[in-house]
Design a protein around this motif. Structure first.
Motif, short mmCIF file in Angstrom:
data_model
loop_
_atom_site.label_atom_id
_atom_site.label_comp_id
_atom_site.label_asym_id
_atom_site.label_seq_id
_atom_site.Cartn_x
_atom_site.Cartn_y
_atom_site.Cartn_z
N ALA A 147 0.85 -1.19 0.00
CA ALA A 147 0.00 0.00 0.00
C ALA A 147 0.89 1.24 0.00
N GLY A 148 0.29 2.37 -0.36
CA GLY A 148 1.03 3.63 -0.34
C GLY A 148 1.66 3.95 -1.67
N ASN A 149 2.28 5.10 -1.73
CA ASN A 149 2.88 5.62 -2.96
C ASN A 149 4.10 6.45 -2.59
N ARG A 150 5.20 6.28 -3.33
CA ARG A 150 6.42 7.00 -2.99
C ARG A 150 6.92 7.89 -4.14
N SER A 151 6.01 8.31 -5.01
CA SER A 151 6.43 9.22 -6.07
C SER A 151 6.89 10.56 -5.50
N ASN A 152 6.38 10.90 -4.31
CA ASN A 152 6.84 12.15 -3.68
C ASN A 152 8.33 12.08 -3.35
N GLU A 153 8.80 10.90 -2.96
CA GLU A 153 10.23 10.74 -2.67
C GLU A 153 11.07 10.80 -3.95
N PHE A 154 10.55 10.21 -5.00
CA PHE A 154 11.22 10.27 -6.31
C PHE A 154 11.38 11.73 -6.73
N GLU A 155 10.32 12.50 -6.58
CA GLU A 155 10.37 13.91 -6.94
C GLU A 155 11.33 14.67 -6.04
N ALA A 156 11.28 14.36 -4.74
CA ALA A 156 12.15 15.06 -3.79
C ALA A 156 13.63 14.81 -4.10
N ARG A 157 13.97 13.57 -4.39
CA ARG A 157 15.36 13.25 -4.71
C ARG A 157 15.84 14.01 -5.94
N LEU A 158 14.96 14.11 -6.93
CA LEU A 158 15.33 14.81 -8.16
C LEU A 158 15.39 16.32 -7.95
N ASN A 159 14.83 16.78 -6.85
CA ASN A 159 14.93 18.19 -6.48
C ASN A 159 16.05 18.43 -5.47
N GLY A 160 16.87 17.39 -5.25
CA GLY A 160 18.07 17.58 -4.46
C GLY A 160 18.00 17.17 -3.01
N VAL A 161 16.89 16.59 -2.57
CA VAL A 161 16.78 16.16 -1.18
C VAL A 161 17.49 14.81 -1.03
N VAL B 67 25.36 -20.58 -16.37
CA VAL B 67 24.33 -20.35 -15.36
C VAL B 67 23.07 -19.84 -16.05
N ALA B 68 21.93 -20.41 -15.73
CA ALA B 68 20.66 -19.94 -16.29
C ALA B 68 20.39 -18.52 -15.82
N ILE B 69 19.99 -17.64 -16.75
CA ILE B 69 19.78 -16.23 -16.44
C ILE B 69 18.32 -15.88 -16.67
N ALA B 70 17.63 -15.53 -15.60
CA ALA B 70 16.24 -15.10 -15.67
C ALA B 70 16.17 -13.58 -15.53
N LEU B 71 15.03 -13.03 -15.90
CA LEU B 71 14.75 -11.60 -15.77
C LEU B 71 13.45 -11.41 -15.03
N ALA B 72 13.33 -10.29 -14.31
CA ALA B 72 12.07 -9.97 -13.64
C ALA B 72 11.96 -8.46 -13.46
N THR B 73 10.75 -8.00 -13.18
CA THR B 73 10.51 -6.56 -13.05
C THR B 73 11.00 -6.00 -11.73
N ASP B 74 11.04 -6.84 -10.66
CA ASP B 74 11.31 -6.34 -9.31
C ASP B 74 10.30 -5.29 -8.90
N CYS B 75 9.07 -5.39 -9.37
CA CYS B 75 8.05 -4.38 -9.07
C CYS B 75 8.01 -4.08 -7.58
N ASN B 76 8.34 -2.83 -7.22
CA ASN B 76 8.29 -2.38 -5.84
C ASN B 76 8.23 -0.86 -5.83
N PRO B 77 7.77 -0.24 -4.74
CA PRO B 77 7.55 1.20 -4.76
C PRO B 77 8.80 2.05 -4.61
N GLY B 78 9.91 1.43 -4.20
CA GLY B 78 11.08 2.24 -3.89
C GLY B 78 12.14 2.28 -4.97
N THR B 79 12.40 1.14 -5.61
CA THR B 79 13.53 1.07 -6.53
C THR B 79 13.19 0.55 -7.92
N SER B 80 11.97 0.07 -8.14
CA SER B 80 11.59 -0.41 -9.47
C SER B 80 10.07 -0.40 -9.61
N PRO B 81 9.47 0.78 -9.67
CA PRO B 81 8.01 0.86 -9.74
C PRO B 81 7.50 0.58 -11.15
#
Length: 410
Positions: free
Chosen positions: A79-93, A311-325
């Motif tokens: 639950a929740g949304n962290r786009s505000n943090e994404f924006e804040a980081r890009l504004n230098g926070v 080695v077998a190599i798989a791929l995935a989205t890592d869907c998560n709110p912090g590092t791969s939305p």
């Protein structure tokens, strides 16, 4: 020879079977038959037996048909949304300042703890549906945004409900050792006691987990703490996997191989010793280019060495709110090719054949073969490489799950 009695038959399709060791496994002008939710026959249409019966015949209209895609590493229920943090980081926070203000994983944990199961389902459904619209028929969903017994169980119950409500196979992974919750600040060993002695037994008693994962990293948990969780998982008969070598080399991949883990995931800092251990035990390497892209990483996973070792190599989205939305396996494939220099064939293998291996499902899904589940996706494309080539385009015309057709993008 007796009559072939099938439930349904697909004609006018081209197949990319993705069978191991056979490249794309292309069969042009093909047909594929389904019986009891499994693949009963496939091959060139001209080779169809004369004495078959199929009450439902589908015209594939010249589409390419591949195995249903598999997203083998996601944190999709939160639950929740962290786009505000994404924006804040890009504004230098600075990230540290965001964390001091209650941001970061703590904010997602707080929101997820506050949501009831219905609210958590409603928050997660758009992400799941987005995934299904791109041909996904198998989805791994981790916990890890509860960090207490009740919320971790709640996340996994919602994941189980998604499988009951939607045409998708969901495998669940208990990731209680994802981060240190605020109430255990400075007491990481005590929290690992909680994970091993109370949380995991409760999750197992409710039948909510198919595997166990840990975030082994300097900002996560030590190899010693990780091994304690692995031992507890093993005692409960659950396979393990690991967030390994994302930010530093902690020897996590070799540790995972020691416990015959299904996969080690991220792997930017993977060592030659880790690769050798994975190769020996058949542990799959799961690469997550979405997180690499979102965090603007510069350390690449050792793709050439993984290839060299087989080695077998798989791929995935890592869907998560912090590092791969993101929820798009198609974008994941493109990123893997453009960022990591994987080939389109390797990318498609990564979200089918090898992703199935990363979930311990190779005998059921991940390629088109008689006896496997009839899970496949239909694509309006000219050739299989188009799936990794096109950016921001979804050519999925429909999907089939356990033999049942679902039209998409109409």
């Amino acid at each position: 020879m007796g009559l072939f009695n099938w439930d349904s038959l697909w004609l006018n399709v081209h197949l990319a079977t993705m069978e191991s060791g056979n490249g794309y496994g292309i069969i042009r002008d093909a047909a594929i038959a389904v019986k009891d939710g499994k693949i009963a026959w496939l091959g060139a249409a001209k080779d169809l037996p004369n004495d078959y019966a199929a009450p439902i015949t589908h015209d594939g209209q010249g589409c390419w048909l591949t195995p249903g895609l598999i997203d083998c590493h996601t944190h999709m229920v939160y639950a929740g949304n962290r786009s505000n943090e994404f924006e804040a980081r890009l504004n230098g926070v600075a990230y540290e300042e965001i964390a001091r203000q209650g941001g970061g994983i703590v904010s997602t944990v707080k929101a997820t703890r506050a949501a009831n199961e219905q609210e958590l389902m409603q928050a997660s459904l758009p992400r799941v549906l987005s995934s299904l619209r791109e041909g996904v028929t198998t989805l791994e969903i981790k916990s890890g945004y509860g960090l207490d017994t009740d919320t971790e169980a709640k996340i996994l119950r919602v994941a189980r409900q998604i499988q009951r409500d939607l045409p998708v196979r969901v495998t669940t992974t208990f990731l209680g050792a994802h981060a240190l919750p605020p109430e255990f600040a400075g007491r990481a060993d005590d929290y690992i006691d909680e994970v091993c002695e109370r949380m995991l037994p409760a999750i197992v008693a409710e039948g909510l987990a198919d595997a166990v994962d840990v975030f082994c990293e300097k900002i996560g948990f030590t190899p010693e703490q990780t091994e304690r969780v692995f031992q507890a998982a093993q005692a409960h008969g659950l396979p393990v996997k690991l967030h390994a070598e994302q930010l530093s080399d902690q020897g996590g991949a070799a540790l995972t191989a020691k416990y015959r883990g299904l996969s080690a995931d991220h792997l930017e800092y993977l060592s030659v010793e880790g690769i050798a251990a994975m190769q020996k035990q058949g542990t799959v390497a799961v690469l997550l280019p979405g997180a690499f892209y979102f965090l603007r990483e510069t350390k690449y996973p050792p793709l050439a060495a993984l290839r060299e070792a087989g080695v077998a190599i798989a791929l995935a989205t890592d869907c998560n709110p912090g590092t791969s939305p993101m929820t798009s396996p198609l974008l994941t494939m493109n990123m893997a090719c453009t960022l990591f220099r994987m080939t389109p064939l390797e990318a498609l293998q990564g979200v089918t054949l090898h992703a199935a291996r990363a979930l311990g499902l190779y005998e059921k899904v991940g390629s088109l073969r008689v006896g496997k589940q009839a899970d496949f996706a239909l694509w309006n494309i000219e050739r299989p490489a188009d799936l990794a080539y096109m950016i921001g385009v979804n050519p999925c015309a429909g999907s089939v799950f356990a033999g049942q057709y679902r039209a998409l993008n109409k």
